[in-house]
Design an enzyme around this catalytic site. Sequence first.
Site, PDB file in Angstrom:
ATOM      1  N   ASP A   1       0.910  -1.135  -0.064  1.00 52.39           N
ATOM      2  CA  ASP A   1       0.084  -0.083   0.025  1.00 52.39           C
ATOM      3  C   ASP A   1       1.012   1.134   0.037  1.00 52.39           C
ATOM      4  O   ASP A   1       1.542   1.452   0.909  1.00 52.39           O
ATOM      5  CB  ASP A   1      -0.846   0.024   1.219  1.00 52.39           C
ATOM      6  CG  ASP A   1      -2.020   1.006   1.184  1.00 52.39           C
ATOM      7  OD1 ASP A   1      -1.424   2.372   1.021  1.00 52.39           O
ATOM      8  OD2 ASP A   1      -3.003   1.047   1.458  1.00 52.39           O
ATOM      9  N   HIS A   2       1.238   1.845  -1.076  1.00 54.02           N
ATOM     10  CA  HIS A   2       2.318   2.719  -1.277  1.00 54.02           C
ATOM     11  C   HIS A   2       2.064   3.995  -0.289  1.00 54.02           C
ATOM     12  O   HIS A   2       2.847   4.527   0.094  1.00 54.02           O
ATOM     13  CB  HIS A   2       2.540   3.084  -2.651  1.00 54.02           C
ATOM     14  CG  HIS A   2       1.589   4.119  -3.286  1.00 54.02           C
ATOM     15  ND1 HIS A   2       0.136   3.889  -3.646  1.00 54.02           N
ATOM     16  CD2 HIS A   2       1.565   5.625  -3.200  1.00 54.02           C
ATOM     17  CE1 HIS A   2      -0.246   5.212  -3.975  1.00 54.02           C
ATOM     18  NE2 HIS A   2       0.264   6.231  -3.859  1.00 54.02           N
TER      19      HIS A   2
ATOM     20  N   HIS B   1      -5.544   2.714   1.235  1.00 57.03           N
ATOM     21  CA  HIS B   1      -4.786   4.022   1.489  1.00 57.03           C
ATOM     22  C   HIS B   1      -5.628   4.689   2.948  1.00 57.03           C
ATOM     23  O   HIS B   1      -5.124   4.932   3.989  1.00 57.03           O
ATOM     24  CB  HIS B   1      -4.862   4.829   0.751  1.00 57.03           C
ATOM     25  CG  HIS B   1      -4.236   4.537  -0.582  1.00 57.03           C
ATOM     26  ND1 HIS B   1      -3.190   3.554  -0.615  1.00 57.03           N
ATOM     27  CD2 HIS B   1      -4.415   4.733  -1.989  1.00 57.03           C
ATOM     28  CE1 HIS B   1      -2.750   3.384  -2.000  1.00 57.03           C
ATOM     29  NE2 HIS B   1      -3.517   4.137  -2.868  1.00 57.03           N
TER      30      HIS B   1
HETATM   31  C1  BG6 Z   1      -3.390   4.542  -6.267  1.00 52.78           C
HETATM   32  C2  BG6 Z   1      -4.824   4.671  -6.957  1.00 52.78           C
HETATM   33  O1  BG6 Z   1      -3.376   3.560  -5.292  1.00 52.78           O
HETATM   34  O2  BG6 Z   1      -3.177   5.885  -5.442  1.00 52.78           O
HETATM   35  C3  BG6 Z   1      -4.841   5.925  -7.825  1.00 52.78           C
HETATM   36  O3  BG6 Z   1      -5.103   3.525  -7.529  1.00 52.78           O
HETATM   37  C4  BG6 Z   1      -4.662   7.214  -7.130  1.00 52.78           C
HETATM   38  O4  BG6 Z   1      -6.256   6.188  -8.143  1.00 52.78           O
HETATM   39  C5  BG6 Z   1      -3.168   7.111  -6.553  1.00 52.78           C
HETATM   40  O5  BG6 Z   1      -4.548   8.460  -7.765  1.00 52.78           O
HETATM   41  C6  BG6 Z   1      -3.028   8.179  -5.356  1.00 52.78           C
HETATM   42  O6  BG6 Z   1      -1.627   8.004  -5.103  1.00 52.78           O
HETATM   43  P1  BG6 Z   1      -0.812   9.373  -4.759  1.00 52.78           P
HETATM   44  O7  BG6 Z   1       0.491   8.775  -4.146  1.00 52.78           O
HETATM   45  O8  BG6 Z   1      -0.398  10.408  -5.905  1.00 52.78           O
HETATM   46  O9  BG6 Z   1      -1.615   9.963  -3.716  1.00 52.78           O
END
Ligand code: BG6
Length: 522
Positions: free
Chosen positions: A210-211, A273
Amino acid sequence: MTPAGAISTLADELAAANGHSTATEPVTLVIFGGGGDLAHRKLLPALYNLHLDGLLPPRIAIVGVGRTAMTDEAYRDFARDGVSQFSRRPLDADAWEHFASALFFATASIDDDRAFAPLGSRLDIVEHERGLPGNRIYYLATPPSLFAPTVKQLQHARFVPPQEPPGDGKRLPFARLIVEKPIGHDLESACAINDAIAQAFAERDIYRIDHYLGKETVQNILVLRFANSIFEPLLNQKYVDHVQITVAEQEGVGTRAGYYEQAGALRDMVQNHILQLLSMVALEPPRSLEADVIRDEKLEVLLSLRPLDAEAVDANVVRGQYSSGFELGKPVPGYLEERGVKADSRTETFVAVRALIDNWRWSGVPFFLRTGKRLPKRASEISIHLKAVPPILFNAVPDGQLDPNVLSIRIQPDEGFALGISSKIPGPRVRIYPVKMDFHYGSTFGGSSPEAYERLLLDVMAGDPTLFMRRDAVEAAWRWVTPILERWATTPGPLPTYAAGSWGPPEADRLIESTGRQWRPL
Ligand code: BG6
């Protein structure tokens, strides 16, 4: 960290944090979907930045795998293009040459049983030439429908050593698996994927990404809470009125309609997230920083979420879909006009939820969660709204209510946190004004923070699963989200719209305003 008592400057600490080489074992990183978008935009630039910082193992091979044939040279060009466009630091010619020499490409199609034998031979040759012992990390940067078949092929082709070590005391090379979200599209499919993966890999070798957990500001939540004595005593139902978590995106669905049409905002952002942010901010103090101790505490939060089903969904969850509007003064299309979106699509691009955590600490404190695409700006924030002071002394005038204290944690952009407090305006009269104690990463630490994928890839190489989702947490999150999806499927109801560039449908405002509160302006 500097030992207690030693004198160090911030500059020393930063040098120590950024300059040292992590002693990880030699490894082969095999990226399925290596010619795809994620590899191009995120993974290869992250690996390049780790290389720049001297954090990659001295001996490494990075092998992209994809069904469309590419030579190693073509793959290096593909990677160079990704790094030039998406790296947080510019491409340095010398550093690039060295990094590029570790890149390879192998062609294989997951659904072709015969493809894995040549892939195995290719990996063996690369490892032999680069003196690598066969430690492997398999990264599934592919659609989730391919997770189970790929793992099956890996096992079938004997790419994964047996889970039990041999009795002769010898250490086998390790094999670790990285999977990207989404893990399934509901509880049942997530369990099926987890079961399939567990056939080949032990849970300790599975890294579910989960980045958001790789973001510096998200890791800082634990530091803010447990390295300071000022906040933690206040973070409970006695002092906190409510908590808001907003993950707002300015962009629309872009080129990802194929995926997003099946997902929607609840699956795409809330299940993972937002619930991860919620568990970081709500967890009990862990007894240590060990991976499973922290992950146990996060799981407890997810398990304590009050289930939302049937009518509770209608009362506590709002969804919406963007219609045409304006972004930075330019007209932008509505979701239904986006390329690849069905003309009658009911996919939600916005969700707001009122959630409750039924445990001792948070009993009765609402957590308002919201996320959406095509909102007015990109801004992610957790704000903890403390209760108002009693209506006496400075808060005695009915029409001049003081702003309650708010601790706001800015996840992105302009990373940092602020504490809103009341202060006297200088002068003979007592007039009170809300002021802020504000910390910005940019001005204090300078430079650009590492990207989430840098930290996460490094942690997998080092075998540290702290920032990855354990099976039980993924399933607990799905268990909470799935009844919402089911309610929407069985009782479709109206799907409110909101103009692109606005803060979501009016129903989302009513969700919070009906409780006497308001969304915090971002
Ligand atoms: C991803 C989603 O996990 O996270 C995307 O699939 C989203 O839809 C993105 O845009 C948002 O990531 P960040 O790091 O740009 O907030």
